[in-house]
Design a protein around this motif. Structure first.
Motif, mmCIF file in Angstrom:
data_model
loop_
_atom_site.group_PDB
_atom_site.id
_atom_site.type_symbol
_atom_site.label_atom_id
_atom_site.label_comp_id
_atom_site.label_asym_id
_atom_site.label_seq_id
_atom_site.Cartn_x
_atom_site.Cartn_y
_atom_site.Cartn_z
ATOM 1 N N GLN A 43 40.320 43.274 24.778
ATOM 2 C CA GLN A 43 39.574 42.183 24.151
ATOM 3 C C GLN A 43 38.468 41.714 25.097
ATOM 4 O O GLN A 43 38.663 41.675 26.306
ATOM 5 C CB GLN A 43 40.507 41.016 23.825
ATOM 6 C CG GLN A 43 41.659 41.376 22.914
ATOM 7 C CD GLN A 43 41.182 41.883 21.575
ATOM 8 O OE1 GLN A 43 40.270 41.341 20.987
ATOM 9 N NE2 GLN A 43 41.793 42.959 21.105
ATOM 10 N N PRO A 44 37.309 41.356 24.564
ATOM 11 C CA PRO A 44 36.247 40.855 25.447
ATOM 12 C C PRO A 44 36.658 39.532 26.086
ATOM 13 O O PRO A 44 37.216 38.657 25.422
ATOM 14 C CB PRO A 44 35.051 40.666 24.509
ATOM 15 C CG PRO A 44 35.591 40.706 23.123
ATOM 16 C CD PRO A 44 36.925 41.384 23.164
ATOM 17 N N VAL A 45 36.411 39.419 27.370
ATOM 18 C CA VAL A 45 36.729 38.198 28.110
ATOM 19 C C VAL A 45 35.409 37.523 28.448
ATOM 20 O O VAL A 45 34.656 37.999 29.296
ATOM 21 C CB VAL A 45 37.535 38.502 29.390
ATOM 22 C CG1 VAL A 45 37.832 37.219 30.153
ATOM 23 C CG2 VAL A 45 38.817 39.242 29.044
ATOM 24 N N ARG A 46 35.117 36.446 27.737
ATOM 25 C CA ARG A 46 33.861 35.721 27.958
ATOM 26 C C ARG A 46 34.073 34.407 28.685
ATOM 27 O O ARG A 46 33.140 33.846 29.241
ATOM 28 C CB ARG A 46 33.183 35.476 26.609
ATOM 29 C CG ARG A 46 32.710 36.774 25.965
ATOM 30 C CD ARG A 46 31.937 36.512 24.672
ATOM 31 N NE ARG A 46 31.551 37.756 24.054
ATOM 32 C CZ ARG A 46 32.265 38.398 23.140
ATOM 33 N NH1 ARG A 46 33.409 37.893 22.734
ATOM 34 N NH2 ARG A 46 31.846 39.539 22.629
ATOM 35 N N MET B 34 37.435 31.850 30.626
ATOM 36 C CA MET B 34 38.830 31.591 30.963
ATOM 37 C C MET B 34 38.938 30.134 31.371
ATOM 38 O O MET B 34 37.981 29.550 31.869
ATOM 39 C CB MET B 34 39.278 32.478 32.124
ATOM 40 C CG MET B 34 39.323 33.962 31.797
ATOM 41 S SD MET B 34 39.894 34.944 33.194
ATOM 42 C CE MET B 34 41.621 34.498 33.190
ATOM 43 N N PRO B 35 40.109 29.555 31.200
ATOM 44 C CA PRO B 35 40.299 28.194 31.698
ATOM 45 C C PRO B 35 40.249 28.194 33.228
ATOM 46 O O PRO B 35 40.354 29.256 33.854
ATOM 47 C CB PRO B 35 41.711 27.824 31.216
ATOM 48 C CG PRO B 35 42.220 28.941 30.414
ATOM 49 C CD PRO B 35 41.305 30.101 30.575
ATOM 50 N N GLY C 263 32.086 32.516 35.739
ATOM 51 C CA GLY C 263 31.591 31.199 36.095
ATOM 52 C C GLY C 263 32.640 30.111 36.120
ATOM 53 O O GLY C 263 32.315 28.951 36.363
ATOM 54 N N GLY C 264 33.884 30.449 35.871
ATOM 55 C CA GLY C 264 34.931 29.437 35.879
ATOM 56 C C GLY C 264 35.520 29.232 37.262
ATOM 57 O O GLY C 264 35.460 30.123 38.110
ATOM 58 N N PRO C 265 36.092 28.062 37.493
ATOM 59 C CA PRO C 265 36.734 27.829 38.785
ATOM 60 C C PRO C 265 37.995 28.691 38.910
ATOM 61 O O PRO C 265 38.789 28.788 37.983
ATOM 62 C CB PRO C 265 37.074 26.341 38.764
ATOM 63 C CG PRO C 265 37.016 25.917 37.349
ATOM 64 C CD PRO C 265 36.153 26.900 36.620
ATOM 65 N N VAL C 266 38.149 29.320 40.078
ATOM 66 C CA VAL C 266 39.306 30.175 40.330
ATOM 67 C C VAL C 266 39.680 30.092 41.809
ATOM 68 O O VAL C 266 38.809 30.023 42.668
ATOM 69 C CB VAL C 266 39.039 31.643 39.917
ATOM 70 C CG1 VAL C 266 37.849 32.214 40.650
ATOM 71 C CG2 VAL C 266 40.273 32.511 40.122
ATOM 72 N N THR C 267 40.973 30.047 42.054
ATOM 73 C CA THR C 267 41.506 30.045 43.411
ATOM 74 C C THR C 267 42.592 31.103 43.485
ATOM 75 O O THR C 267 43.398 31.230 42.557
ATOM 76 C CB THR C 267 42.116 28.665 43.760
ATOM 77 O OG1 THR C 267 41.104 27.670 43.623
ATOM 78 C CG2 THR C 267 42.672 28.639 45.168
ATOM 79 N N LEU C 268 42.625 31.848 44.586
ATOM 80 C CA LEU C 268 43.675 32.824 44.830
ATOM 81 C C LEU C 268 44.473 32.358 46.037
ATOM 82 O O LEU C 268 43.950 32.290 47.138
ATOM 83 C CB LEU C 268 43.079 34.216 45.075
ATOM 84 C CG LEU C 268 44.050 35.318 45.507
ATOM 85 C CD1 LEU C 268 45.099 35.583 44.446
ATOM 86 C CD2 LEU C 268 43.282 36.602 45.833
ATOM 87 N N ASP C 269 45.749 32.018 45.818
ATOM 88 C CA ASP C 269 46.673 31.659 46.893
ATOM 89 C C ASP C 269 47.539 32.877 47.177
ATOM 90 O O ASP C 269 48.232 33.361 46.275
ATOM 91 C CB ASP C 269 47.601 30.508 46.479
ATOM 92 C CG ASP C 269 46.919 29.160 46.448
ATOM 93 O OD1 ASP C 269 45.751 29.053 46.845
ATOM 94 O OD2 ASP C 269 47.582 28.190 46.013
ATOM 95 N N ALA D 18 46.818 35.095 26.099
ATOM 96 C CA ALA D 18 46.875 33.950 25.181
ATOM 97 C C ALA D 18 45.816 32.899 25.502
ATOM 98 O O ALA D 18 45.424 32.123 24.626
ATOM 99 C CB ALA D 18 48.260 33.306 25.226
ATOM 100 N N SER D 19 45.339 32.863 26.737
ATOM 101 C CA SER D 19 44.438 31.791 27.185
ATOM 102 C C SER D 19 42.961 32.110 27.087
ATOM 103 O O SER D 19 42.133 31.202 27.131
ATOM 104 C CB SER D 19 44.767 31.425 28.636
ATOM 105 O OG SER D 19 46.093 30.962 28.744
ATOM 106 N N VAL D 20 42.618 33.375 26.975
ATOM 107 C CA VAL D 20 41.212 33.769 26.971
ATOM 108 C C VAL D 20 40.477 33.128 25.796
ATOM 109 O O VAL D 20 40.892 33.239 24.648
ATOM 110 C CB VAL D 20 41.078 35.306 26.906
ATOM 111 C CG1 VAL D 20 39.646 35.717 26.629
ATOM 112 C CG2 VAL D 20 41.570 35.926 28.191
ATOM 113 N N GLY D 21 39.402 32.422 26.124
ATOM 114 C CA GLY D 21 38.542 31.839 25.100
ATOM 115 C C GLY D 21 39.151 30.678 24.325
ATOM 116 O O GLY D 21 38.593 30.269 23.315
#
Length: 195
Positions: A119-122, A124-125, A154-160, A96-99
């Motif tokens: 679906q193409p993922v270009r 993400m939030p 290129g988006g900010p991402v953190t894995l906890d 639901a959040s892609v793009g």
């Protein structure tokens, strides 16, 4: 949003309190109907459940997008919306959040894109991934791959990663790992949505 086993989980009150303490307004979005829950419970195994999820995913993601669009337009929310999903709820939330420009932050707990998502993922939030190290349903390798995908976009991402956390650790009422993960999600969302 949660998976089919988390529907109505008592831990939602605890999560809501944590989010309210962080200055967030939290809404529980039920995208799974009683008929969905029945179909999932009576599916003849994982393959049948996945086929059902694939069939219903467009309606579920549409519902989430509708709620996000509605909240985005409400003045008391300041035009900022975050989405959190666990397990199947994470699959729905990611799709639901892609793009989407009306979803400003995304938290995925022990789940990523749905099986066979094409679906193409270009874009993400900003993304926070919360994963239990002992998850057998969605192993940590899936979380690490999702982290790499988001980084490549290129988006900010953190894995906890929560040591010893099983697939449902986030929904276990009153546990140390769950409490820490709830705090992490609230802190991430508050930081992203207050900008």
């Amino acid at each position: 949003m949660s998976g089919s086993r988390g529907f109505g989980a008592p831990v939602y009150d605890e999560i809501g309190q944590t989010f309210r303490a962080a200055g967030l307004n939290a809404y529980l979005v039920h995208v799974l109907s009683a008929a969905d829950l029945d179909a999932i419970a009576t599916a003849g195994g994982a393959r049948a459940r996945i086929a059902y999820y694939t069939q219903r995913l467009p309606d579920w993601t549409s519902a989430v997008r509708g709620v996000a669009t509605y909240l985005d337009g409400q003045p008391r929310h300041g035009g900022k919306v975050g989405v959190l999903g666990t397990s199947l709820g994470a699959q729905i939330a990611s799709a639901a959040s892609v793009g989407r420009s009306d979803i400003d932050a995304l938290v995925l707990v022990d789940g990523g894109f749905p099986n066979g998502y094409s679906q193409p993922v270009r874009s993400m939030p900003p993304l926070l991934l919360i994963w239990g190290s002992a998850d057998q349903t969605f192993p940590l390798s899936i979380g690490r791959e999702l982290q790499r995908t988001a980084q490549q976009l290129g988006g900010p991402v953190t894995l906890d990663v929560y040591d010893g956390g099983a697939h449902d650790f986030f929904l276990r009422l009153g546990t140390r790992n769950a409490g820490a993960a709830h705090q992490s999600a609230a802190k991430f969302l508050a930081a992203r949505l207050s900008r």
